[in-house]
Design an enzyme around this catalytic site. Structure first.
Site, PDB file in Angstrom:
ATOM      1  N   VAL A  53       0.840  -1.202   0.000  1.00 22.22           N
ATOM      2  CA  VAL A  53       0.000   0.000   0.000  1.00 22.22           C
ATOM      3  C   VAL A  53       0.880   1.260   0.000  1.00 22.22           C
ATOM      4  CG1 VAL A  53      -1.911  -1.157   1.196  1.00 22.22           C
ATOM      5  CG2 VAL A  53      -0.155   0.009   2.559  1.00 22.22           C
ATOM      6  N   HIS A  88      -4.399  -4.277  -2.279  1.00 22.85           N
ATOM      7  CA  HIS A  88      -4.777  -3.950  -0.897  1.00 22.85           C
ATOM      8  C   HIS A  88      -4.938  -2.454  -0.657  1.00 22.85           C
ATOM      9  CE1 HIS A  88      -3.040  -8.100   0.526  1.00 22.85           C
ATOM     10  NE2 HIS A  88      -4.182  -8.202  -0.119  1.00 22.85           N
ATOM     11  N   THR A  93       6.990 -11.917  -1.094  1.00 24.29           N
ATOM     12  CA  THR A  93       5.736 -12.127  -0.372  1.00 24.29           C
ATOM     13  C   THR A  93       5.767 -13.468   0.346  1.00 24.29           C
ATOM     14  OG1 THR A  93       3.329 -12.351  -0.537  1.00 24.29           O
ATOM     15  CG2 THR A  93       4.584 -12.958  -2.509  1.00 24.29           C
ATOM     16  N   ASN A 148      12.813 -14.580  -2.895  1.00 24.13           N
ATOM     17  CA  ASN A 148      12.491 -14.369  -1.478  1.00 24.13           C
ATOM     18  C   ASN A 148      13.696 -14.770  -0.638  1.00 24.13           C
ATOM     19  OD1 ASN A 148      11.258 -14.523   1.233  1.00 24.13           O
ATOM     20  ND2 ASN A 148       9.310 -14.468   0.148  1.00 24.13           N
TER      21      ASN A 148
HETATM   22  P1  OAD Z   1       4.993 -10.448   4.673  1.00 30.93           P
HETATM   23  O1  OAD Z   1       5.555  -9.545   5.708  1.00 30.93           O
HETATM   24  O2  OAD Z   1       4.022 -11.481   5.092  1.00 30.93           O
HETATM   25  O3  OAD Z   1       6.171 -11.196   3.920  1.00 30.93           O
HETATM   26  C1  OAD Z   1       7.299 -10.526   3.445  1.00 30.93           C
HETATM   27  C2  OAD Z   1       8.151 -11.541   2.695  1.00 30.93           C
HETATM   28  O4  OAD Z   1       9.231 -10.844   2.097  1.00 30.93           O
HETATM   29  C3  OAD Z   1       8.731 -12.643   3.575  1.00 30.93           C
HETATM   30  O5  OAD Z   1       8.473 -13.895   2.950  1.00 30.93           O
HETATM   31  C4  OAD Z   1      10.232 -12.324   3.591  1.00 30.93           C
HETATM   32  O6  OAD Z   1      11.034 -13.502   3.634  1.00 30.93           O
HETATM   33  C5  OAD Z   1      10.408 -11.601   2.280  1.00 30.93           C
HETATM   34  N1  OAD Z   1      11.514 -10.612   2.234  1.00 30.93           N
HETATM   35  C6  OAD Z   1      11.901  -9.757   3.204  1.00 30.93           C
HETATM   36  N2  OAD Z   1      12.881  -8.951   2.753  1.00 30.93           N
HETATM   37  C7  OAD Z   1      13.100  -9.300   1.454  1.00 30.93           C
HETATM   38  C8  OAD Z   1      13.982  -8.824   0.445  1.00 30.93           C
HETATM   39  N3  OAD Z   1      14.834  -7.818   0.646  1.00 30.93           N
HETATM   40  N4  OAD Z   1      13.942  -9.432  -0.777  1.00 30.93           N
HETATM   41  C9  OAD Z   1      13.086 -10.464  -1.013  1.00 30.93           C
HETATM   42  N5  OAD Z   1      12.237 -10.945  -0.090  1.00 30.93           N
HETATM   43  C10 OAD Z   1      12.237 -10.380   1.128  1.00 30.93           C
HETATM   44  O7  OAD Z   1       4.397  -9.478   3.536  1.00 30.93           O
HETATM   45  P2  OAD Z   1       3.290  -9.810   2.428  1.00 30.93           P
HETATM   46  O8  OAD Z   1       3.462 -11.156   1.859  1.00 30.93           O
HETATM   47  O9  OAD Z   1       3.303  -8.653   1.507  1.00 30.93           O
HETATM   48  O10 OAD Z   1      -2.251  -7.245   4.090  1.00 30.93           O
HETATM   49  O11 OAD Z   1       1.964  -9.778   3.298  1.00 30.93           O
HETATM   50  C11 OAD Z   1       0.745  -9.935   2.669  1.00 30.93           C
HETATM   51  C12 OAD Z   1      -0.299  -9.086   3.353  1.00 30.93           C
HETATM   52  O12 OAD Z   1      -0.327  -9.405   4.763  1.00 30.93           O
HETATM   53  C13 OAD Z   1      -0.034  -7.597   3.335  1.00 30.93           C
HETATM   54  O13 OAD Z   1      -0.434  -6.974   2.132  1.00 30.93           O
HETATM   55  C14 OAD Z   1      -0.867  -7.124   4.480  1.00 30.93           C
HETATM   56  C15 OAD Z   1      -0.476  -8.169   5.516  1.00 30.93           C
HETATM   57  O14 OAD Z   1      -1.409  -8.368   6.513  1.00 30.93           O
HETATM   58  C16 OAD Z   1      -3.142  -6.344   4.457  1.00 30.93           C
HETATM   59  O15 OAD Z   1      -2.862  -5.392   5.151  1.00 30.93           O
HETATM   60  C17 OAD Z   1      -4.503  -6.622   3.922  1.00 30.93           C
END
Ligand code: OAD
Length: 241
Positions: free
Chosen positions: A101, A117, A186, A211
């Protein structure tokens, strides 16, 4: 080191679809949700990211969103965001879908971004749904209101809420029709976004995951690269051009 197979597949791809999550913005300094220093370790989502919580304590929710807005205002897109801007002009058709977002893809220069989102830079009236893009803050302890008198809330999707219809339809279509799919930064645990790589795979796309850690996508991805998107994506662009 980028696998040769990835570059060969990408070079012939006609329709490329990308799904990004909080990990792509991590190197800019935006906290992720899950993991060691994730927001959901320090804050309780049920108190901050759902409609009932907002109606119970709108000031607290506003404070939390303004804290996140401030972080986002002060940082910049990183090399991962910029690599995706370059990819947009490289591939014949390129679809960028984000769960973020923070608006950093647009600030980097990506033109067509599907925001699943919502966007933290906008507010929406809980009564009449009017969107406001003004930079608002708490007036003393009072939550800003719309002209109609309704409370303004961040225009983001909260737990238990439906995703914007237009965005999810575009995302499903882009995932079904692509021949190459990137899942970047993600954790792939929040649905329906997490179903997009599965849909792409079922429809024959070559699926690549970038990831730091394994995720549910790892089990069916054609290639999983463990690394930071801000490092890996520029390497891919370099190998393609
Ligand atoms: P998460 O915080 O769940 O996951 C982040 C991912 O990024 C993890 O799998 C990390 O291993 C990976 N990661 C971290 N740093 C990185 C980097 N430099 N390069 C590559 N990967 C990296 O975030 P989202 O999957 O986006 O929803 O979460 C999904 C949704 O859950 C969000 O949009 C939000 C949250 O609740 C709402 O607010 C509706």
């Amino acid at each position: 080191m980028i696998p040769l197979e990835l570059i060969e597949q990408a070079k012939t791809a006609q329709v490329v679809t990308v799904l990004t999550g909080a990990g792509i913005s991590a190197e800019s300094g935006v906290p992720t949700f899950r993991g060691e220093n994730g927001l959901w370790k320090k804050f309780r989502p049920q108190e901050l990211a759902n409609f009932d919580a907002f109606m119970r304590n709108p000031e607290l929710v506003w404070e939390w969103y303004n804290y996140r807005r401030k972080i986002i205002e002060e940082i910049s897109p990183n090399s991962g965001h910029f690599a995706l801007v370059e990819m947009e002009s490289y591939f014949p058709q390129f679809n960028l879908i984000t769960q973020n977002v923070d608006g950093l893809h647009q600030r980097a220069g990506s033109r067509n971004v599907v925001e699943l989102h919502g966007n933290i830079g906008r507010n929406r009236c809980v009564k009449c749904n009017r969107i406001s893009t003004e930079n608002l803050s708490l007036n003393g302890q009072k939550v800003p209101t719309c002209e109609c008198g309704g409370l303004l809330r961040p225009d983001v999707v909260w737990f238990g809420e439906l995703l914007p219809e237009d965005a999810i339809q575009k995302a499903f279509q882009a995932s079904k029709s692509c021949d190459f799919f990137f899942s970047i930064g993600t954790s792939a645990v929040v649905y329906p976004a997490a179903s997009l790589p599965e849909i792409a795979k079922q429809n024959g796309a070559f699926v690549v995951e970038i990831n730091l850690e394994p995720t549910p996508i790892t089990s069916f991805a054609d290639i999983s690269i463990r690394g930071k998107s801000g490092i890996v994506l520029p390497q891919i662009v370099k190998a393609l051009t």
